[in-house]
Design an enzyme around this catalytic site. Sequence first.
Site, PDB file in Angstrom:
ATOM      1  N   SER A  60      35.093  -8.807 -42.269  1.00 19.72           N
ATOM      2  CA  SER A  60      36.554  -9.871 -43.399  1.00 19.72           C
ATOM      3  C   SER A  60      37.260  -8.763 -43.723  1.00 19.72           C
ATOM      4  CB  SER A  60      35.471 -10.729 -44.129  1.00 19.72           C
ATOM      5  OG  SER A  60      35.030 -11.787 -43.502  1.00 19.72           O
TER       6      SER A  60
HETATM    7  N1  SAH Z   1      29.035 -11.243 -41.748  1.00 17.56           N
HETATM    8  C1  SAH Z   1      30.140 -10.359 -40.888  1.00 17.56           C
HETATM    9  C2  SAH Z   1      31.399 -11.048 -40.504  1.00 17.56           C
HETATM   10  C3  SAH Z   1      31.394 -11.767 -39.156  1.00 17.56           C
HETATM   11  S1  SAH Z   1      31.708 -12.249 -38.161  1.00 17.56           S
HETATM   12  C4  SAH Z   1      30.499  -8.962 -40.972  1.00 17.56           C
HETATM   13  O1  SAH Z   1      29.554  -8.718 -42.731  1.00 17.56           O
HETATM   14  O2  SAH Z   1      30.280  -8.678 -40.211  1.00 17.56           O
HETATM   15  C5  SAH Z   1      31.117 -14.206 -37.759  1.00 17.56           C
HETATM   16  C6  SAH Z   1      30.161 -13.828 -37.652  1.00 17.56           C
HETATM   17  O3  SAH Z   1      29.306 -15.097 -37.051  1.00 17.56           O
HETATM   18  C7  SAH Z   1      30.177 -13.701 -35.873  1.00 17.56           C
HETATM   19  O4  SAH Z   1      29.308 -12.307 -35.435  1.00 17.56           O
HETATM   20  C8  SAH Z   1      29.953 -14.814 -34.722  1.00 17.56           C
HETATM   21  O5  SAH Z   1      28.718 -15.153 -33.875  1.00 17.56           O
HETATM   22  C9  SAH Z   1      28.951 -15.719 -35.513  1.00 17.56           C
HETATM   23  N2  SAH Z   1      28.320 -16.929 -36.040  1.00 17.56           N
HETATM   24  C10 SAH Z   1      29.435 -17.865 -35.184  1.00 17.56           C
HETATM   25  N3  SAH Z   1      29.184 -18.566 -35.630  1.00 17.56           N
HETATM   26  C11 SAH Z   1      27.095 -18.791 -35.638  1.00 17.56           C
HETATM   27  C12 SAH Z   1      26.116 -19.489 -36.226  1.00 17.56           C
HETATM   28  N4  SAH Z   1      26.350 -21.200 -35.760  1.00 17.56           N
HETATM   29  N5  SAH Z   1      25.236 -18.746 -35.931  1.00 17.56           N
HETATM   30  C13 SAH Z   1      25.455 -17.979 -36.390  1.00 17.56           C
HETATM   31  N6  SAH Z   1      26.453 -16.823 -36.114  1.00 17.56           N
HETATM   32  C14 SAH Z   1      27.451 -17.771 -35.957  1.00 17.56           C
END
Ligand code: SAH
Length: 211
Positions: A60
Amino acid sequence: MMYKLQRFELVENLRNKGITDELFLNAMLNVEREKYIPSGVRPHAYKDIALPIGYEQTISQPYTIAIMTEALKLKRNEKVLEIGTGSGYQAALLYEMGAKVYSIERNMDIYNEVLKRFEKLGIRVHCKCGDGTLGWDAYAPFDKIIVTAGSPGVPDALKRQLAVNGRMVIPVGNKSSQTLKVLSKTSPDEFEIEEIPQFAFVPLIGRDGWK
Ligand code: SAH
């Protein structure tokens, strides 16, 4: 240390945009964002923009991370559940803020990468590969829950696993745009909800998310 000045400037920029949580701003000064992103986008590490981390996922925008983390009102030693570990940057910030961090990632490749990264950088976060919409019952209740992907609604398991007086931040909406919901749990089955408009997260995919 080549990014230290840029990191300082990013933090000043966030202050100017109204972020005041010193615990968070201080963590942001210490966590090296360039170590959580692919080498190709590293020159942009300290721009206030979202960046691709592979697998169609993004880390993000720093301002979004700031709004979400500030809304948690995190204190040292609190237990936090993060859904969507991704690059690990958000989890590393929470860890740097002194929280006990539990983080769930559904994508096995992203999960394996981030485990290696945490090991290398000495970030001690409890990680699990699975569907975060189901929460992490074994370690509940959590003082704080942060969901870093956009959901069609607030998963029941997460509501249940939030401690009374706890706070949860979760983007809720359709697949292309969401409002940030900030829930405070006032009793075992009551929540106060504030909303912050206009965000765009990658989708939360799971049993109680997008199918
Ligand atoms: N907090 C992260 C943002 C990652 S983007 C950072 O600091 O980089 C969102 C992430 O959520 C992705 O890696 C995606 O694979 C994951 N995601 C999507 N649905 C999910 C679920 N149901 N449970 C766990 N992770 C999930």
